[in-house]
Design an enzyme around this catalytic site. Sequence first.
Site, mmCIF file in Angstrom:
data_model
loop_
_atom_site.group_PDB
_atom_site.id
_atom_site.type_symbol
_atom_site.label_atom_id
_atom_site.label_comp_id
_atom_site.label_asym_id
_atom_site.label_seq_id
_atom_site.Cartn_x
_atom_site.Cartn_y
_atom_site.Cartn_z
ATOM 1 C CB CYS A 164 -17.785 -12.790 4.801
ATOM 2 S SG CYS A 164 -19.407 -12.102 4.692
ATOM 3 C CB THR A 172 7.380 -18.263 -19.304
ATOM 4 O OG1 THR A 172 7.904 -19.560 -19.621
ATOM 5 C CG2 THR A 172 7.570 -17.338 -20.490
ATOM 6 C CB SER A 232 0.912 -5.597 -5.287
ATOM 7 O OG SER A 232 -0.107 -6.063 -6.135
ATOM 8 N N GLY A 233 1.626 -4.587 -8.437
ATOM 9 C CA GLY A 233 1.289 -3.694 -9.548
ATOM 10 C C GLY A 233 -0.104 -3.095 -9.477
ATOM 11 C CG HIS A 234 -3.759 -5.285 -8.049
ATOM 12 N ND1 HIS A 234 -4.938 -5.099 -7.365
ATOM 13 C CD2 HIS A 234 -3.045 -6.167 -7.333
ATOM 14 C CE1 HIS A 234 -4.934 -5.863 -6.272
ATOM 15 N NE2 HIS A 234 -3.797 -6.515 -6.233
ATOM 16 C CD GLN A 280 -3.037 -0.825 0.065
ATOM 17 O OE1 GLN A 280 -3.155 0.255 -0.516
ATOM 18 N NE2 GLN A 280 -3.784 -1.869 -0.253
#
Length: 397
Positions: A332, A244, A206-208, A186
């Site tokens: 949840c 790969t 992390s990329g996203h 983050q």
Amino acid sequence: MDTIIYVDNNATTAVAPEVFEEMKPYFTELYGNPSSMYRFGGELGKDIEIARNKVADLIGSTYRDKDNKSSEILFTSCGTESDNAAILSALQLSPEKRKIVVSEVEHPAVLSLCKDIQRKGYIIELIPVDKKGKINLADVEKAVDANTAIVSVMWANNEIGNIYPVNEIAKIAHKNGALFHTDAVQAVGKVPINMDENEIDLLSLSGHKLHAPKGIGALYIRRGTRFRPFIIGGHQESSRRAGTENIAGIVALGKACELAKENIENENIVVKQLRDSLETKIAEQISDIRINGDFENRLPNTASISFEYIEGEAILMLLDQFNICASSGSACTTGSLEPSHVLRAMGLPYTAAHGTIRFSFSRYNTQADVDFIVEKLPPVIAKLREYSPFWQDRNKK
Ligand code: PLP
């Protein structure tokens, strides 16, 4: 689809148009395998190295080897893989050490792994947080000892945005002969990071979370830190991560890091203004709220707000009718709606923890988004409180 008011950027972000453009050719004309002998594939290795250097640049890792490659960056598939790879490597390299120290507020990518490791006989020592979600270094000192293989504390928390004193914690780990890893998923792209000026051994990203696509991440491994591969097979990534290469993802992550580096200062100002404006306006218009976290040391984009006496999920469902996308502070678990472990660790009363919403901004948000949320939210809260027995009790008092 109608316009979406997307304020859930700690969950995932939109791929930046510049990033999408950069990765497109690797799905069409540049589809070779970088491990191939012929130039059509092999030449793509150069693009991987350019991207690797861009990732290193964003986090202030300036070391380059004789071929001008940043050997401190390892590409992975996501933040979770990076976290798992870092921790499991440390355990395998020091089998005589049986303890891991992590904070109570880590992401499940770390905490669930720890639970699994605990079942294999390891001791998991949790560092507590106070009611603002802050860590006291004295508690870290108490937790870490010569039996500790690795200490892992996140750079910034995904729910409340708190930023932790990771370099100070790294020093305590090192004093005790342990490695230090930080989950910076983050933090990267949101706050300045300079790996040359700290003593952190391993860092996950992390990329996203920074406008690259899902499916690409990286692990920073400080030069000289021993590392045992998590995924074993081929010789890719200097034999430190087989499989790969996801070249489109790698190039995209490189571009996203380049953009983040160019924009970080300006975005911090603009995005922080939006977050602050939302918090101020909500506080002016809605009673019985709490704004969670450490105001002195917080990500600029994250607001965690508890609307007391009502359920976060109900708030989200009503906001969804206006295409407003945010997150709640509940998870949840086993069929019951438990407040998040972060809010519980901070000791928030259940009536507040259950009604907690996280709004997280990005460079693509505008003041119009904030104004829209501030227009729609007060009637939603008022309506839900009307039906809440807790609210009715509160008003009787
Ligand atoms: N660590 C933190 C702090 C996160 O917020 C997340 C994602 O929400 C992760 C790790 C996992 O990252 P990824 O989704 O890339 O596996």
